[in-house]
Design a protein around this motif. Sequence first.
Motif, short mmCIF file in Angstrom:
data_model
loop_
_atom_site.label_atom_id
_atom_site.label_comp_id
_atom_site.label_asym_id
_atom_site.label_seq_id
_atom_site.Cartn_x
_atom_site.Cartn_y
_atom_site.Cartn_z
N LEU A 1 0.84 -1.20 0.00
CA LEU A 1 0.00 0.00 0.00
C LEU A 1 0.87 1.24 0.00
O LEU A 1 1.83 1.34 0.77
CB LEU A 1 -0.92 0.01 1.22
N ARG A 2 0.50 2.21 -0.85
CA ARG A 2 1.16 3.51 -0.90
C ARG A 2 0.11 4.60 -0.66
O ARG A 2 -0.90 4.66 -1.37
CB ARG A 2 1.84 3.72 -2.26
N LEU A 3 0.37 5.45 0.33
CA LEU A 3 -0.51 6.58 0.63
C LEU A 3 0.22 7.87 0.30
O LEU A 3 1.30 8.13 0.85
CB LEU A 3 -0.90 6.58 2.11
N ILE A 4 -0.34 8.67 -0.59
CA ILE A 4 0.29 9.90 -1.05
C ILE A 4 -0.64 11.07 -0.77
O ILE A 4 -1.78 11.12 -1.27
CB ILE A 4 0.62 9.82 -2.56
N MET A 5 -0.18 12.00 0.05
CA MET A 5 -0.96 13.18 0.42
C MET A 5 -2.36 12.78 0.90
O MET A 5 -3.39 13.23 0.38
CB MET A 5 -1.03 14.18 -0.74
N VAL A 6 -2.38 11.94 1.91
CA VAL A 6 -3.61 11.42 2.49
C VAL A 6 -3.72 11.90 3.93
O VAL A 6 -2.74 11.90 4.67
CB VAL A 6 -3.64 9.88 2.43
N THR A 7 -4.92 12.31 4.34
CA THR A 7 -5.21 12.69 5.71
C THR A 7 -5.97 11.57 6.41
O THR A 7 -6.99 11.08 5.90
CB THR A 7 -6.04 13.98 5.76
N ILE A 8 -5.46 11.15 7.57
CA ILE A 8 -6.11 10.14 8.41
C ILE A 8 -6.40 10.84 9.74
O ILE A 8 -5.50 11.08 10.54
CB ILE A 8 -5.20 8.93 8.65
N MET A 9 -7.67 11.19 9.99
CA MET A 9 -7.95 12.11 11.10
C MET A 9 -9.23 11.73 11.84
O MET A 9 -10.26 11.45 11.24
CB MET A 9 -8.08 13.54 10.56
N GLY A 10 -9.12 11.71 13.18
CA GLY A 10 -10.30 11.55 14.02
C GLY A 10 -10.94 10.18 13.95
O GLY A 10 -12.14 10.04 14.17
N ASN A 11 -10.14 9.15 13.67
CA ASN A 11 -10.68 7.80 13.58
C ASN A 11 -10.57 7.10 14.94
O ASN A 11 -9.78 7.50 15.79
CB ASN A 11 -9.94 7.02 12.50
#
Length: 324
Positions: free
Chosen positions: A72-82
Motif C-alpha cells: 500500500l502507498r498513501l500519497i498526500m492522504v489525511t487520516i484524522m479523528g478515527n
Amino acid sequence: INGGGEVGRPFHVHPTESTIFPGVVIEQISIVDSYAPAYAGADPINDLAALAPCNGGGDDCSGGAIRNDGLLRLIMVTIMGNGSNGQGNGIINTTQGDLKIVGGYIAENIDMLGHGGGILNGGMLSVRYSTFYRNSTDAGGGAISNFGGNVEATNVTFAENSSAHFGSTIDNSSNGIVDLSFCTICDAMTDNLSPQKAAVYTADSTVQFKECVITKAAGYPGDACMATGTGAIVAAGGNLDTDGTCTGFSLANVAAPGVTSSPAAPLLPNFPTPTCHLTVGSPAIDAATDLLDLDGNTIDLDQRGIARPQPVGGAADLGAFELQ
C-alpha cells in the motif's frame, strides 16, 4: 471519506501474489471519523461497555481507517479523528504489510485500549514528508507503535502525541527496528504516571536517530528517551534533546531548544503538511553533520520542500524544518 462513526473501516488491502497489479495506491483523500468494523453503529471513544468484546484486540477491532496486509502507498492522504478499541486506531499495518506514506497528515486518532494511536506496525513502514499530530492511546505508541516490524521515518514532524504508558510518540518492542532521520518530535506529552514512559520508548529493540530533535511539552516530566531490557538508543550525526536521556545525543539536556511550542503557536500550515519550526538562535541550526539519512541517502530538502542547507554551502539544521 467521512465514516460518521457508523461505517466500518473504508479500506482493507489484502495480500496478493499478482505481478501485474501487486499493490494499491491511494492519493489525495481524507479519511475521517471512521471506526474498525466491529464498531459500526457504536462509539469506541465514549461507549466502552458496548465494545467490551474488543478488549483483547482482533481483526475487526483494529485499524479505524485502514488495515493493510499487502502493498500500500498513501500519497498526500489525511487520516484524522478515527477510532479503535483494539490496535492501530488510524492504520494497522500487519506483519504481511508493506506501507509507504508520503505527505501524510495523521492527526487526532484515538485508541482507547490498544497500542498505536496513529499507526500500529508489524511489517514494513516508511514515512516521509509527513506529520503526526495529537494522536493518543491508552496503551503505548501515541503516534506509532512498532511490534517487531521495521519503521523508517525521514523529514517527519511528531507533535503533541500522547499515551498512558510506554512511548507517547513511538513505542518499539519485539525486536523491532525504528530509524529516524531529520525528524522533529515536539511537545511530546510524556507524563510520569507509569515508570516506563518516555517520548520514545524501546524494549528489547533498537531506535536509531540521525539529525533529529526531541522536545517535551511543559508540565510533562517523563523522559525524552527510555530503553529497557536489551533495548538500545543509537545516535548518529547530530541530535538534540531537552533532558539528556537520549544516549549519544550531541546536544543533550538543552534548556532552550528554540523549537516552536505548538499549543502557543500552531503548527505552520505548510504544504503539504504542517511543521514545528526552529526559531532564530536555536542550537539545532547548522548542527547537522551532513545531508545523509541512516541509509546513506542524500536529504537535500526539508519536510516542506525547502532546500538544505540554508544558506547554500553551510551546514543543515537538525529536524524536519530548515530555517531560511
